[in-house]
Write a protein that holds these residues in place. Structure first.
Motif, mmCIF file in Angstrom:
data_model
loop_
_atom_site.group_PDB
_atom_site.id
_atom_site.type_symbol
_atom_site.label_atom_id
_atom_site.label_comp_id
_atom_site.label_asym_id
_atom_site.label_seq_id
_atom_site.Cartn_x
_atom_site.Cartn_y
_atom_site.Cartn_z
ATOM 1 N N ILE A 259 0.840 -1.200 0.000
ATOM 2 C CA ILE A 259 0.000 0.000 0.000
ATOM 3 C C ILE A 259 0.874 1.249 0.000
ATOM 4 O O ILE A 259 0.638 2.190 -0.768
ATOM 5 N N LEU A 260 1.891 1.254 0.852
ATOM 6 C CA LEU A 260 2.805 2.401 0.878
ATOM 7 C C LEU A 260 3.584 2.516 -0.431
ATOM 8 O O LEU A 260 3.840 3.625 -0.916
ATOM 9 N N GLY A 261 3.955 1.385 -1.021
ATOM 10 C CA GLY A 261 4.639 1.405 -2.312
ATOM 11 C C GLY A 261 3.758 1.974 -3.409
ATOM 12 O O GLY A 261 4.209 2.770 -4.239
ATOM 13 N N ALA A 262 2.491 1.582 -3.414
ATOM 14 C CA ALA A 262 1.561 2.113 -4.413
ATOM 15 C C ALA A 262 1.360 3.614 -4.222
ATOM 16 O O ALA A 262 1.329 4.369 -5.198
ATOM 17 N N ALA A 263 1.239 4.038 -2.976
ATOM 18 C CA ALA A 263 1.084 5.472 -2.700
ATOM 19 C C ALA A 263 2.325 6.248 -3.137
ATOM 20 O O ALA A 263 2.222 7.323 -3.736
ATOM 21 N N THR A 264 3.497 5.704 -2.875
ATOM 22 C CA THR A 264 4.743 6.347 -3.289
ATOM 23 C C THR A 264 4.819 6.452 -4.802
ATOM 24 O O THR A 264 5.218 7.485 -5.347
ATOM 25 N N LEU A 265 4.422 5.401 -5.487
ATOM 26 C CA LEU A 265 4.416 5.402 -6.950
ATOM 27 C C LEU A 265 3.472 6.474 -7.490
ATOM 28 O O LEU A 265 3.841 7.251 -8.388
ATOM 29 N N VAL A 266 2.273 6.549 -6.937
ATOM 30 C CA VAL A 266 1.298 7.552 -7.386
ATOM 31 C C VAL A 266 1.806 8.969 -7.119
ATOM 32 O O VAL A 266 1.700 9.855 -7.975
ATOM 33 N N ILE A 267 2.374 9.205 -5.954
ATOM 34 C CA ILE A 267 2.909 10.522 -5.629
ATOM 35 C C ILE A 267 4.025 10.884 -6.606
ATOM 36 O O ILE A 267 4.096 12.016 -7.095
ATOM 37 N N GLY A 268 4.889 9.924 -6.899
ATOM 38 C CA GLY A 268 5.974 10.188 -7.849
ATOM 39 C C GLY A 268 5.454 10.512 -9.226
ATOM 40 O O GLY A 268 5.946 11.439 -9.893
ATOM 41 N N ILE A 269 4.453 9.776 -9.685
ATOM 42 C CA ILE A 269 3.884 10.035 -11.018
ATOM 43 C C ILE A 269 3.209 11.393 -11.066
ATOM 44 O O ILE A 269 3.394 12.166 -12.004
ATOM 45 N N ARG A 270 2.437 11.704 -10.032
ATOM 46 C CA ARG A 270 1.759 13.010 -9.987
ATOM 47 C C ARG A 270 2.757 14.155 -9.931
ATOM 48 O O ARG A 270 2.538 15.197 -10.539
ATOM 49 N N ALA A 271 3.854 13.953 -9.204
ATOM 50 C CA ALA A 271 4.871 14.998 -9.135
ATOM 51 C C ALA A 271 5.578 15.164 -10.470
ATOM 52 O O ALA A 271 5.950 16.275 -10.851
ATOM 53 N N LEU A 272 5.754 14.079 -11.188
ATOM 54 C CA LEU A 272 6.417 14.140 -12.483
ATOM 55 C C LEU A 272 5.532 14.824 -13.523
ATOM 56 O O LEU A 272 6.023 15.599 -14.353
ATOM 57 N N ILE A 273 4.236 14.547 -13.470
ATOM 58 C CA ILE A 273 3.298 15.136 -14.430
ATOM 59 C C ILE A 273 3.071 16.613 -14.164
ATOM 60 O O ILE A 273 2.935 17.401 -15.101
ATOM 61 N N ALA A 274 3.009 16.983 -12.897
ATOM 62 C CA ALA A 274 2.690 18.383 -12.532
ATOM 63 C C ALA A 274 3.791 19.340 -12.880
ATOM 64 O O ALA A 274 4.872 19.125 -13.137
#
Length: 73
Positions: free
Chosen positions: A58-73
């Protein structure tokens, strides 16, 4: 979110790593003789490891999503 690209990539790599590494570990735990007692019921060994893997994924998935959102933004 404003995060430098290298840091976003590190978050993505870290999240992906967690999602790749933990499932094989869980499969080994489930096959381990210590995961069931003589009556076939789950042991604390199994329960603790399932909780560990679940939380880590769960923490890995959250980290992945945060990283993707930060990369896109």
């Amino acid at each position: 979110m404003n995060l430098p690209t290298p840091l976003a990539l590190i978050l993505i790599l870290s999240g992906a790593w967690s999602l790749v590494v933990w499932p094989p570990f869980l499969r080994r735990v489930l096959k381990d003789p210590r995961s069931r007692d003589e009556h076939g019921r789950s042991t604390r060994f199994r329960t603790v490891h399932i909780m560990l893997v679940s939380t880590s994924m769960i923490l890995g998935a959250a980290t992945l999503v945060i990283g993707i959102r930060a990369l896109i933004a």
